[in-house]
Design a protein around this motif. Structure first.
Motif, PDB file in Angstrom:
ATOM      1  N   GLU A  15      41.292  64.660  37.237  1.00  0.00           N
ATOM      2  CA  GLU A  15      42.294  63.979  38.376  1.00  0.00           C
ATOM      3  C   GLU A  15      41.742  64.343  39.693  1.00  0.00           C
ATOM      4  OE1 GLU A  15      44.596  61.821  38.019  1.00  0.00           O
ATOM      5  OE2 GLU A  15      44.662  61.828  35.826  1.00  0.00           O
ATOM      6  N   SER A  17      42.099  63.224  44.082  1.00  0.00           N
ATOM      7  CA  SER A  17      42.883  62.680  44.979  1.00  0.00           C
ATOM      8  C   SER A  17      42.280  62.658  46.517  1.00  0.00           C
ATOM      9  CB  SER A  17      44.456  63.377  45.156  1.00  0.00           C
ATOM     10  OG  SER A  17      43.900  64.544  45.491  1.00  0.00           O
ATOM     11  N   LEU A  22      47.366  66.664  44.332  1.00  0.00           N
ATOM     12  CA  LEU A  22      47.691  65.607  43.202  1.00  0.00           C
ATOM     13  C   LEU A  22      49.247  65.029  43.747  1.00  0.00           C
ATOM     14  CD1 LEU A  22      46.045  67.245  39.948  1.00  0.00           C
ATOM     15  CD2 LEU A  22      45.055  65.546  41.586  1.00  0.00           C
ATOM     16  N   SER A  23      49.469  63.950  43.004  1.00  0.00           N
ATOM     17  CA  SER A  23      50.784  63.264  43.250  1.00  0.00           C
ATOM     18  C   SER A  23      51.666  63.985  42.175  1.00  0.00           C
ATOM     19  CB  SER A  23      50.809  61.926  43.289  1.00  0.00           C
ATOM     20  OG  SER A  23      50.288  61.327  41.993  1.00  0.00           O
ATOM     21  N   ALA A  24      52.791  63.782  42.280  1.00  0.00           N
ATOM     22  CA  ALA A  24      53.783  64.078  41.196  1.00  0.00           C
ATOM     23  C   ALA A  24      53.449  63.345  39.839  1.00  0.00           C
ATOM     24  CB  ALA A  24      55.154  63.952  41.662  1.00  0.00           C
ATOM     25  N   GLU A  25      52.958  61.995  40.045  1.00  0.00           N
ATOM     26  CA  GLU A  25      52.788  61.204  38.934  1.00  0.00           C
ATOM     27  C   GLU A  25      51.327  61.820  38.050  1.00  0.00           C
ATOM     28  OE1 GLU A  25      53.418  59.819  42.122  1.00  0.00           O
ATOM     29  OE2 GLU A  25      55.352  59.172  41.443  1.00  0.00           O
ATOM     30  N   GLN A  26      50.426  62.220  39.020  1.00  0.00           N
ATOM     31  CA  GLN A  26      49.235  62.722  38.413  1.00  0.00           C
ATOM     32  C   GLN A  26      49.638  64.017  37.733  1.00  0.00           C
ATOM     33  OE1 GLN A  26      47.200  62.484  42.139  1.00  0.00           O
ATOM     34  NE2 GLN A  26      45.577  61.494  41.060  1.00  0.00           N
ATOM     35  N   HIS A  62      58.517  64.676  35.133  1.00  0.00           N
ATOM     36  CA  HIS A  62      58.194  64.017  36.475  1.00  0.00           C
ATOM     37  C   HIS A  62      59.490  64.582  37.392  1.00  0.00           C
ATOM     38  CE1 HIS A  62      58.283  60.984  39.730  1.00  0.00           C
ATOM     39  NE2 HIS A  62      56.824  61.253  39.712  1.00  0.00           N
ATOM     40  N   GLU A  66      58.751  66.853  40.752  1.00  0.00           N
ATOM     41  CA  GLU A  66      59.208  66.409  42.301  1.00  0.00           C
ATOM     42  C   GLU A  66      60.180  67.713  42.859  1.00  0.00           C
ATOM     43  OE1 GLU A  66      60.851  62.529  41.778  1.00  0.00           O
ATOM     44  OE2 GLU A  66      59.072  61.691  42.655  1.00  0.00           O
ATOM     45  N   MET A  69      58.014  70.288  44.004  1.00  0.00           N
ATOM     46  CA  MET A  69      57.161  70.045  45.214  1.00  0.00           C
ATOM     47  C   MET A  69      58.009  70.018  46.317  1.00  0.00           C
ATOM     48  SD  MET A  69      54.909  67.050  43.622  1.00  0.00           S
ATOM     49  CE  MET A  69      53.524  66.798  44.774  1.00  0.00           C
ATOM     50  N   ARG A  73      57.932  72.985  49.683  1.00  0.00           N
ATOM     51  CA  ARG A  73      57.755  72.219  50.901  1.00  0.00           C
ATOM     52  C   ARG A  73      59.080  73.014  51.734  1.00  0.00           C
ATOM     53  NH1 ARG A  73      57.195  67.385  50.052  1.00  0.00           N
ATOM     54  NH2 ARG A  73      59.396  66.742  49.953  1.00  0.00           N
TER      55      ARG A  73
END
Length: 95
Positions: A15, A17, A22-26, A62, A66, A69, A73
């Motif tokens: 994968e 980016s 990477l995104s949460a979806e990936q 998922h 999220e 993540m 942050r």
């Protein structure tokens, strides 16, 4: 004599980016691939049931990806704030 058997080599998934991690979806997709594999040779009814179950797992994974993540942050905001980096703190809060 020692007998050795070669097992099938699993496919490698990469994968990538742009402009960040990477995104949460990936991440969710990578995780779900590791949790569950549906054989192409399984009976159609089993394949369908397994795919539906994988979709349900993906929703849960998922959500927690999220959350993780967001939590990371928030942690970075607190570290920047304690270090006196208010400009960085403001940037992180806007992200």
């Amino acid at each position: 004599m020692i007998g050795l058997e070669a097992s099938a080599i699993k496919p490698v998934v990469v994968e990538t980016s742009q402009n960040g991690g990477l995104s949460a979806e990936q991440i969710t997709e990578l995780c779900c691939r590791k949790i569950m594999y549906v054989s192409a040779t399984a009976p159609p009814a089993i394949q369908k049931q397994a795919e539906e179950f994988r979709e349900r797992i993906a929703v849960v994974v998922h959500h927690y990806v999220e959350e993780a993540m967001r939590s990371e942050r928030d942690r970075c905001v607190q570290i920047a704030s304690k270090g006196g980096y208010e400009d960085l703190t403001d940037l992180l809060r806007r992200a």
